[in-house]
Design a protein around this motif. Structure first.
Motif, PDB file in Angstrom:
ATOM      1  N   VAL A 152       0.839  -1.205   0.000  1.00  0.00           N
ATOM      2  CA  VAL A 152       0.000   0.000   0.000  1.00  0.00           C
ATOM      3  C   VAL A 152       0.871   1.251   0.000  1.00  0.00           C
ATOM      4  CG1 VAL A 152      -1.629   1.340   1.392  1.00  0.00           C
ATOM      5  CG2 VAL A 152      -2.020  -1.090   1.022  1.00  0.00           C
ATOM      6  N   GLY A 153       1.901   1.279   0.824  1.00  0.00           N
ATOM      7  CA  GLY A 153       2.815   2.425   0.853  1.00  0.00           C
ATOM      8  C   GLY A 153       3.466   2.660  -0.499  1.00  0.00           C
ATOM      9  N   PHE A 154       3.920   1.589  -1.133  1.00  0.00           N
ATOM     10  CA  PHE A 154       4.536   1.714  -2.454  1.00  0.00           C
ATOM     11  C   PHE A 154       3.541   2.286  -3.461  1.00  0.00           C
ATOM     12  CE2 PHE A 154       5.377   0.056  -6.688  1.00  0.00           C
ATOM     13  CZ  PHE A 154       6.649   0.571  -6.911  1.00  0.00           C
ATOM     14  N   ILE A 155       2.334   1.750  -3.480  1.00  0.00           N
ATOM     15  CA  ILE A 155       1.318   2.202  -4.440  1.00  0.00           C
ATOM     16  C   ILE A 155       0.953   3.665  -4.199  1.00  0.00           C
ATOM     17  CG2 ILE A 155      -1.106   1.900  -5.119  1.00  0.00           C
ATOM     18  CD1 ILE A 155      -0.618  -1.155  -4.668  1.00  0.00           C
ATOM     19  N   ILE A 156       0.795   4.046  -2.936  1.00  0.00           N
ATOM     20  CA  ILE A 156       0.454   5.439  -2.618  1.00  0.00           C
ATOM     21  C   ILE A 156       1.507   6.395  -3.171  1.00  0.00           C
ATOM     22  CG2 ILE A 156       0.356   7.131  -0.718  1.00  0.00           C
ATOM     23  CD1 ILE A 156      -1.075   4.948   0.934  1.00  0.00           C
ATOM     24  N   PHE A 157       2.766   6.139  -2.846  1.00  0.00           N
ATOM     25  CA  PHE A 157       3.800   7.124  -3.177  1.00  0.00           C
ATOM     26  C   PHE A 157       4.241   7.055  -4.638  1.00  0.00           C
ATOM     27  CE2 PHE A 157       3.903   7.125   1.449  1.00  0.00           C
ATOM     28  CZ  PHE A 157       3.748   8.488   1.660  1.00  0.00           C
ATOM     29  N   ILE A 158       4.140   5.914  -5.281  1.00  0.00           N
ATOM     30  CA  ILE A 158       4.480   5.862  -6.709  1.00  0.00           C
ATOM     31  C   ILE A 158       3.382   6.551  -7.518  1.00  0.00           C
ATOM     32  CG2 ILE A 158       3.498   3.638  -7.454  1.00  0.00           C
ATOM     33  CD1 ILE A 158       7.051   4.781  -8.230  1.00  0.00           C
ATOM     34  N   THR A 159       2.135   6.438  -7.064  1.00  0.00           N
ATOM     35  CA  THR A 159       1.027   7.126  -7.738  1.00  0.00           C
ATOM     36  C   THR A 159       1.150   8.639  -7.565  1.00  0.00           C
ATOM     37  OG1 THR A 159      -0.398   5.213  -7.338  1.00  0.00           O
ATOM     38  CG2 THR A 159      -1.490   7.280  -7.922  1.00  0.00           C
ATOM     39  N   LEU A 160       1.473   9.088  -6.358  1.00  0.00           N
ATOM     40  CA  LEU A 160       1.679  10.514  -6.122  1.00  0.00           C
ATOM     41  C   LEU A 160       2.843  11.050  -6.957  1.00  0.00           C
ATOM     42  CD1 LEU A 160       1.032  10.638  -2.285  1.00  0.00           C
ATOM     43  CD2 LEU A 160      -0.318  11.829  -4.031  1.00  0.00           C
ATOM     44  N   ALA A 161       3.907  10.274  -7.077  1.00  0.00           N
ATOM     45  CA  ALA A 161       5.053  10.704  -7.892  1.00  0.00           C
ATOM     46  C   ALA A 161       4.636  10.847  -9.354  1.00  0.00           C
ATOM     47  CB  ALA A 161       6.196   9.696  -7.765  1.00  0.00           C
ATOM     48  N   ALA A 162       3.873   9.893  -9.856  1.00  0.00           N
ATOM     49  CA  ALA A 162       3.420   9.960 -11.244  1.00  0.00           C
ATOM     50  C   ALA A 162       2.520  11.177 -11.463  1.00  0.00           C
ATOM     51  CB  ALA A 162       2.688   8.675 -11.616  1.00  0.00           C
ATOM     52  N   TYR A 163       1.619  11.420 -10.530  1.00  0.00           N
ATOM     53  CA  TYR A 163       0.707  12.563 -10.651  1.00  0.00           C
ATOM     54  C   TYR A 163       1.485  13.877 -10.680  1.00  0.00           C
ATOM     55  CZ  TYR A 163      -2.579  16.203  -9.297  1.00  0.00           C
ATOM     56  OH  TYR A 163      -3.302  17.366  -9.238  1.00  0.00           O
ATOM     57  N   PHE A 164       2.347  14.100  -9.697  1.00  0.00           N
ATOM     58  CA  PHE A 164       3.079  15.362  -9.644  1.00  0.00           C
ATOM     59  C   PHE A 164       4.064  15.490 -10.802  1.00  0.00           C
ATOM     60  CE2 PHE A 164       1.729  15.466  -5.141  1.00  0.00           C
ATOM     61  CZ  PHE A 164       1.075  16.681  -5.194  1.00  0.00           C
ATOM     62  N   GLY A 165       4.637  14.384 -11.249  1.00  0.00           N
ATOM     63  CA  GLY A 165       5.518  14.431 -12.417  1.00  0.00           C
ATOM     64  C   GLY A 165       4.759  14.851 -13.661  1.00  0.00           C
ATOM     65  N   PHE A 166       3.570  14.285 -13.847  1.00  0.00           N
ATOM     66  CA  PHE A 166       2.739  14.630 -14.998  1.00  0.00           C
ATOM     67  C   PHE A 166       2.300  16.091 -14.932  1.00  0.00           C
ATOM     68  CE2 PHE A 166      -1.539  15.105 -16.795  1.00  0.00           C
ATOM     69  CZ  PHE A 166      -1.255  14.837 -18.129  1.00  0.00           C
ATOM     70  N   VAL A 167       1.831  16.535 -13.772  1.00  0.00           N
ATOM     71  CA  VAL A 167       1.368  17.920 -13.610  1.00  0.00           C
ATOM     72  C   VAL A 167       2.512  18.888 -13.854  1.00  0.00           C
ATOM     73  CG1 VAL A 167       0.549  19.607 -11.910  1.00  0.00           C
ATOM     74  CG2 VAL A 167      -0.578  17.399 -12.108  1.00  0.00           C
ATOM     75  N   SER A 168       3.677  18.602 -13.298  1.00  0.00           N
ATOM     76  CA  SER A 168       4.826  19.505 -13.467  1.00  0.00           C
ATOM     77  C   SER A 168       5.264  19.572 -14.922  1.00  0.00           C
ATOM     78  CB  SER A 168       5.983  19.051 -12.588  1.00  0.00           C
ATOM     79  OG  SER A 168       5.626  19.172 -11.234  1.00  0.00           O
ATOM     80  N   ALA A 169       5.323  18.424 -15.585  1.00  0.00           N
ATOM     81  CA  ALA A 169       5.721  18.406 -16.991  1.00  0.00           C
ATOM     82  C   ALA A 169       4.699  19.154 -17.841  1.00  0.00           C
ATOM     83  CB  ALA A 169       5.868  16.967 -17.470  1.00  0.00           C
ATOM     84  N   TRP A 170       3.415  18.963 -17.555  1.00  0.00           N
ATOM     85  CA  TRP A 170       2.369  19.645 -18.302  1.00  0.00           C
ATOM     86  C   TRP A 170       2.469  21.161 -18.109  1.00  0.00           C
ATOM     87  CZ3 TRP A 170      -1.960  22.465 -16.640  1.00  0.00           C
ATOM     88  CH2 TRP A 170      -2.879  22.770 -17.645  1.00  0.00           C
TER      89      TRP A 170
END
Length: 121
Positions: free
Chosen positions: A92-110
Motif C-alpha cells: 500500500v505504501g509503495f502504491i500510494i507514493f508511486i502514484t503521487l510521484a506519477a501525478y506530480f511528475g505529470f502535472v509539473s511536466a504539463w
C-alpha cells in the motif's frame, strides 16, 4: 476528481506514517536502536505525505519536482522493504507514493510545456 484522489492518497500516506510511528512502542516496548529506526521510518513517511499536501496547494514547479523526487525515494524504500516484509502495508505504501510521484511528475511536466508554449507565442 483526480485532484481529490490525490488528496485522499496524501491523507492515506499521512495515516500510514502515523500508524507506523504509533506502533513503535507496542512492537518494541522499550527504547532501542531498532525502535528508533522504526519510528524514524514512520516520521519519514509522515514528512513525505506532508510535502504532498503542501504541493497540492498550488506550489511552483520546482517544489513539485522536489515532491516527485521525495515520493520516488519513499516508494523505493517501500520496494526495498518488500523482500524483508512482504506485507499489505508495504504494498500500500509503495502504491500510494508511486502514484503521487506519477501525478506530480505529470502535472509539473504539463505546466512546464504550457509555460514554454506561452513564452514562444
Amino acid at each position: 476528481m483526480i485532484r481529490k484522489a490525490m488528496w485522499v492518497l496524501a491523507s492515506l500516506g499521512l495515516l500510514l506514517g502515523a500508524l507506523h510511528l504509533a506502533l513503535t512502542v507496542p512492537m518494541y516496548g522499550r527504547l532501542s536502536l531498532e525502535a528508533l529506526w522504526f519510528a524514524g521510518s514512520g516520521l519519514a513517511v509522515i514528512c513525505c505525505a506532508l510535502m504532498n499536501v503542501t504541493a497540492l496547494r498550488n506550489s511552483p514547479p520546482q517544489t513539485r519536482w522536489a515532491v516527485v523526487t521525495m515520493n520516488l525515494l519513499i516508494a523505493g524504500f517501500f520496494a526495498a522493504a518488500w523482500p524483508l516484509l512482504p506485507g499489505l502495508q508495504v504494498a500500500v505504501g509503495f502504491i500510494i507514493f508511486i502514484t503521487l510521484a506519477a501525478y506530480f511528475g505529470f502535472v509539473s511536466a504539463w505546466q512546464e510545456r504550457a509555460a514554454h508554449r506561452a513564452a514562444i507565442s
